[in-house]
Design a protein around this motif. Structure first.
Motif, short mmCIF file in Angstrom:
data_model
loop_
_atom_site.label_atom_id
_atom_site.label_comp_id
_atom_site.label_asym_id
_atom_site.label_seq_id
_atom_site.Cartn_x
_atom_site.Cartn_y
_atom_site.Cartn_z
N LYS A 1 0.84 -1.19 0.00
CA LYS A 1 0.00 0.00 0.00
C LYS A 1 0.87 1.24 0.00
CE LYS A 1 -0.82 -0.22 5.04
NZ LYS A 1 -0.40 -1.60 5.37
N GLY A 2 0.27 2.36 -0.31
CA GLY A 2 1.02 3.60 -0.43
C GLY A 2 1.03 4.45 0.82
N MET A 3 0.29 4.03 1.86
CA MET A 3 0.22 4.81 3.10
C MET A 3 0.31 3.87 4.30
SD MET A 3 -2.83 7.54 2.26
CE MET A 3 -3.99 6.22 1.84
N ILE A 4 0.83 4.37 5.40
CA ILE A 4 0.87 3.63 6.65
C ILE A 4 0.05 4.42 7.67
CG2 ILE A 4 2.32 2.58 8.41
CD1 ILE A 4 3.52 1.57 6.01
N PRO A 5 -1.18 4.00 8.00
CA PRO A 5 -1.99 4.72 8.99
C PRO A 5 -1.68 4.23 10.40
CG PRO A 5 -3.32 3.06 7.89
CD PRO A 5 -1.94 2.94 7.32
N VAL A 6 -1.32 5.16 11.27
CA VAL A 6 -0.94 4.82 12.64
C VAL A 6 -1.67 5.73 13.61
CG1 VAL A 6 0.98 4.60 14.27
CG2 VAL A 6 1.36 4.16 11.84
N VAL A 7 -2.30 5.14 14.64
CA VAL A 7 -2.86 5.91 15.74
C VAL A 7 -1.83 5.92 16.86
CG1 VAL A 7 -4.69 6.07 17.46
CG2 VAL A 7 -5.23 5.37 15.12
#
Length: 219
Positions: free
Chosen positions: A127-133
């Motif tokens: 994927k092109g993004m890494i979503p992190v909370v």
């Protein structure tokens, strides 16, 4: 050149976040590849002394360090913490459609002395993004070598509380709930919680691949 995959011999088990468990996991992978600490250090740009301490469970590995080690082994973050690993390589050009989801509380979690991370969409390996909370637990500025610096760009949105965004080239920026920032991630950056209220934010890192070699060291 990165190490060749040998998933079956890696000795990976169920994901844990304890220092000793993670160190044992890293040592098992390294030994299965017949790699020395010096070789892993060269592949990951993590010092030999740090790798040794991680393997012995003497220190907590930062998010950035975990990502560097995963990349050195040619693993994604999800693969590094998952028992069942894919046998066929995936390339972004071969994928026309995708969908994934992360239920509440079921993200891939990491902790270090300053932050708690929960990676979403971890099962999607390309994927092109890494979503992190992120939960910002520190009210003291992390040491300079723990600041984040990685390829790409990053969108930051504060979910709760107030934080101070520190960057290499700009004055500290105070961000409250609903505020956002967009930064060049090659610039060193980190966060500090302001006040007693719990503070959390979502950080979306843009990258051309999931096996990012320089992910968030400290944010």
């Amino acid at each position: 050149m990165k190490a060749t995959r040998q998933h079956e011999a890696s000795g990976l088990g169920a994901a844990t976040t304890g220092e000793q468990d993670f160190g044992t996991r890293i040592r098992a992978i390294r030994q299965a590849r017949e790699l020395t600490l010096e070789q892993v250090a060269e592949l990951s740009s993590v010092s030999i002394s740090t790798l040794s301490k991680i393997e012995k469970g003497q220190v907590s590995a930062s998010f950035d360090t975990i990502a560097r080690i995963a990349s050195a082994f040619d693993y994604s973050l999800a693969e590094l913490f998952t028992e069942e690993l894919p046998h066929q390589p995936l390339t972004s050009g071969s994928i026309q459609g995708r969908r994934t989801y992360t239920l509440a509380g079921q993200g891939l979690t990491f902790t270090n002395p300053w932050f708690r991370y929960e990676v979403h969409a971890a099962e999607l390996l390309v994927k092109g993004m890494i979503p992190v909370v992120m939960e910002i637990e520190t009210r003291q500025l992390p040491p300079h070598d723990a600041w984040s610096q990685h390829a790409g760009e990053e969108f930051i949105y504060v979910l709760s509380g107030e934080v101070m965004l520190h960057t290499q080239l700009y004055a500290p920026l105070r961000l409250a709930r609903g505020d956002s920032a967009y930064i060049d991630s090659t610039m060193r950056h980190t966060f500090v919680r302001l006040g007693d209220e719990a503070a959390s934010l979502i950080s979306i890192c843009q990258t051309e691949k999931l096996d990012i070699e320089d992910l968030a060291r400290g944010g």
